[in-house]
Write a protein that holds these residues in place. Structure first.
Motif, PDB file in Angstrom:
ATOM      1  N   THR A  37      43.519  42.172  54.234  1.00  0.00           N
ATOM      2  CA  THR A  37      44.381  41.295  53.434  1.00  0.00           C
ATOM      3  C   THR A  37      45.309  40.493  54.338  1.00  0.00           C
ATOM      4  O   THR A  37      45.422  39.261  54.217  1.00  0.00           O
ATOM      5  CB  THR A  37      45.227  42.128  52.450  1.00  0.00           C
ATOM      6  OG1 THR A  37      44.370  42.954  51.665  1.00  0.00           O
ATOM      7  CG2 THR A  37      46.044  41.226  51.545  1.00  0.00           C
ATOM      8  N   ARG A  77      42.609  32.459  47.938  1.00  0.00           N
ATOM      9  CA  ARG A  77      41.548  33.015  47.095  1.00  0.00           C
ATOM     10  C   ARG A  77      41.044  34.343  47.647  1.00  0.00           C
ATOM     11  O   ARG A  77      41.023  35.371  46.959  1.00  0.00           O
ATOM     12  CB  ARG A  77      40.401  32.005  47.011  1.00  0.00           C
ATOM     13  CG  ARG A  77      39.495  32.105  45.790  1.00  0.00           C
ATOM     14  CD  ARG A  77      38.664  33.346  45.642  1.00  0.00           C
ATOM     15  NE  ARG A  77      37.816  33.666  46.777  1.00  0.00           N
ATOM     16  CZ  ARG A  77      37.050  34.753  46.816  1.00  0.00           C
ATOM     17  NH1 ARG A  77      37.029  35.621  45.813  1.00  0.00           N
ATOM     18  NH2 ARG A  77      36.317  35.015  47.886  1.00  0.00           N
ATOM     19  N   HIS A  81      41.940  38.340  46.428  1.00  0.00           N
ATOM     20  CA  HIS A  81      40.812  39.188  46.033  1.00  0.00           C
ATOM     21  C   HIS A  81      40.842  40.513  46.793  1.00  0.00           C
ATOM     22  O   HIS A  81      40.689  41.591  46.192  1.00  0.00           O
ATOM     23  CB  HIS A  81      39.496  38.456  46.294  1.00  0.00           C
ATOM     24  CG  HIS A  81      38.288  39.339  46.157  1.00  0.00           C
ATOM     25  ND1 HIS A  81      37.795  39.753  44.942  1.00  0.00           N
ATOM     26  CD2 HIS A  81      37.485  39.906  47.112  1.00  0.00           C
ATOM     27  CE1 HIS A  81      36.741  40.527  45.130  1.00  0.00           C
ATOM     28  NE2 HIS A  81      36.532  40.642  46.426  1.00  0.00           N
ATOM     29  N   ARG A  85      41.626  44.423  45.377  1.00  0.00           N
ATOM     30  CA  ARG A  85      40.674  45.499  45.663  1.00  0.00           C
ATOM     31  C   ARG A  85      41.344  46.635  46.428  1.00  0.00           C
ATOM     32  O   ARG A  85      41.124  47.818  46.141  1.00  0.00           O
ATOM     33  CB  ARG A  85      39.499  44.934  46.482  1.00  0.00           C
ATOM     34  CG  ARG A  85      38.397  45.937  46.791  1.00  0.00           C
ATOM     35  CD  ARG A  85      37.359  45.315  47.692  1.00  0.00           C
ATOM     36  NE  ARG A  85      37.895  45.029  49.021  1.00  0.00           N
ATOM     37  CZ  ARG A  85      37.287  44.260  49.923  1.00  0.00           C
ATOM     38  NH1 ARG A  85      36.139  43.672  49.607  1.00  0.00           N
ATOM     39  NH2 ARG A  85      37.828  44.064  51.109  1.00  0.00           N
ATOM     40  N   ALA A 158      33.360  33.507  45.645  1.00  0.00           N
ATOM     41  CA  ALA A 158      34.046  33.976  44.444  1.00  0.00           C
ATOM     42  C   ALA A 158      33.041  34.440  43.393  1.00  0.00           C
ATOM     43  O   ALA A 158      33.255  35.461  42.716  1.00  0.00           O
ATOM     44  CB  ALA A 158      34.936  32.869  43.878  1.00  0.00           C
ATOM     45  N   ASP A 161      31.597  37.813  44.495  1.00  0.00           N
ATOM     46  CA  ASP A 161      32.596  38.866  44.275  1.00  0.00           C
ATOM     47  C   ASP A 161      32.691  39.210  42.790  1.00  0.00           C
ATOM     48  O   ASP A 161      32.790  40.383  42.411  1.00  0.00           O
ATOM     49  CB  ASP A 161      33.958  38.422  44.797  1.00  0.00           C
ATOM     50  CG  ASP A 161      34.018  38.346  46.320  1.00  0.00           C
ATOM     51  OD1 ASP A 161      33.217  39.040  46.968  1.00  0.00           O
ATOM     52  OD2 ASP A 161      34.860  37.597  46.838  1.00  0.00           O
ATOM     53  N   SER A 162      32.655  38.183  41.938  1.00  0.00           N
ATOM     54  CA  SER A 162      32.753  38.402  40.498  1.00  0.00           C
ATOM     55  C   SER A 162      31.540  39.156  39.974  1.00  0.00           C
ATOM     56  O   SER A 162      31.664  40.071  39.137  1.00  0.00           O
ATOM     57  CB  SER A 162      32.898  37.054  39.778  1.00  0.00           C
ATOM     58  OG  SER A 162      32.901  37.224  38.379  1.00  0.00           O
ATOM     59  N   LYS A 165      31.816  42.812  41.019  1.00  0.00           N
ATOM     60  CA  LYS A 165      32.846  43.488  40.222  1.00  0.00           C
ATOM     61  C   LYS A 165      32.339  43.791  38.817  1.00  0.00           C
ATOM     62  O   LYS A 165      32.533  44.899  38.296  1.00  0.00           O
ATOM     63  CB  LYS A 165      34.100  42.623  40.163  1.00  0.00           C
ATOM     64  CG  LYS A 165      35.274  43.238  39.400  1.00  0.00           C
ATOM     65  CD  LYS A 165      36.495  42.323  39.510  1.00  0.00           C
ATOM     66  CE  LYS A 165      37.707  42.933  38.811  1.00  0.00           C
ATOM     67  NZ  LYS A 165      37.543  42.978  37.349  1.00  0.00           N
ATOM     68  N   ASN A 190      28.334  37.336  49.620  1.00  0.00           N
ATOM     69  CA  ASN A 190      29.736  36.995  49.866  1.00  0.00           C
ATOM     70  C   ASN A 190      29.961  36.658  51.339  1.00  0.00           C
ATOM     71  O   ASN A 190      30.683  35.710  51.670  1.00  0.00           O
ATOM     72  CB  ASN A 190      30.662  38.124  49.421  1.00  0.00           C
ATOM     73  CG  ASN A 190      30.265  39.478  49.994  1.00  0.00           C
ATOM     74  OD1 ASN A 190      29.131  39.674  50.450  1.00  0.00           O
ATOM     75  ND2 ASN A 190      31.183  40.416  49.977  1.00  0.00           N
TER      76      ASN A 190
END
Length: 264
Positions: A37, A77, A81, A85, A158, A161-162, A165, A190
């Motif tokens: 991060t 972004r 994310h 997480r 994105a 990742d979506s 998830k 990704n």
């Protein structure tokens, strides 16, 4: 020449300090997920700031603002994310495996590891810098094309990742391997789209009349090496083989490792 070298030195120092801060956070929380991060936000912060770095006492032009905006959007972004997480786990299994391997030397080894990560990020941010400082004030077709490439990279990552998830949150999928959507075409879509986004800076920077622009090629080259051979795919696939076993081996046998291709 001096301004570019000075910017390179400042970029390296800033990344080193920020990743030292990431080490402090990791040591105090015990959650290595915050490392990624902080790295993402650090590259975004230093990249955007370096884009607006004034050369020859001139105000930032349209290209500098464009590149600063592009890297800021990417960083926000991806950073958000990863932060969401990370907040939902106790530790990142990749870094946890490193800590187990390092034993009592784990704190020191982690600090060195993160400083190496900071050093390795210098080519990425310098590519942003040289793209932003292309020696022409007006925007060109290349600049718009670079923006489109980065937008595609952000959107694709994105979406991947979506989809992952959504798969994990679907009842009955616990312990299964996601092979839906983009994950049917690549085991790491990704990562692919993350790499694709870094092609934007060479597209903006490359020109026969701009020698520094060639340095921008280091960004996609280095990102590909990191994702495919170092801290991206190898530890993640090792962890997936430990947790999914034969299911993941079957997935490996029919799905491209990186570039999206029709499943075999």
């Amino acid at each position: 020449m001096v301004s570019y070298l000075a910017a390179l030195a400042v970029i390296a120092l800033a990344l080193s300090v920020l990743m030292a801060g990431a080490w402090v956070v990791q040591q105090r929380t015990g959650n290595s997920g915050w490392v990624d991060t902080i790295w993402t936000f650090s590259v975004g912060l230093v990249g955007a700031a370096s884009s607006l770095w004034p050369l020859e006492n001139t105000s930032p032009n349209a290209r500098q603002w464009l590149v600063a905006a592009l890297v800021a959007v990417w960083s926000l972004r991806l950073g958000m994310h990863i932060a969401v997480r990370t907040a939902g786990i106790s530790d990142d299994p990749r870094y946890a495996a490193f800590a187990t391997e390092w034993g009592l030397a784990a704190p020191r080894r982690m600090f060195v590891f993160l400083q190496n990560q900071a050093l390795g990020s210098v080519p990425l941010v310098f590519a942003i810098f040289v793209a932003a400082h292309f020696p022409q004030t007006g925007l060109r077709l290349q600049d718009y094309l670079g923006a489109i490439i980065l937008a595609l990279g952000i959107a694709g990552e994105a979406l991947a990742d979506s989809q992952l998830k959504q798969f994990r949150e679907t009842p009955g999928h616990q312990g299964q391997v996601c092979d839906a959507g983009l994950w049917r075409w690549s085991r790491h879509p990704n990562y692919f789209f993350e790499w694709l986004g870094w092609l934007a800076y060479p597209v903006i920077a490359l020109s026969p009349h701009y020698a520094w622009g060639w340095a921008s090629l280091l960004a996609p080259a280095f990102m590909y090496w990191i994702l495919v051979y170092v801290t991206g795919i190898p530890p993640l696939e090792a962890q997936m083989l430990r947790s999914r076993g034969e299911r993941y081996r079957d997935y490996q046998s029919r799905t491209s490792i990186f570039f999206p291709l029709p499943p075999r």
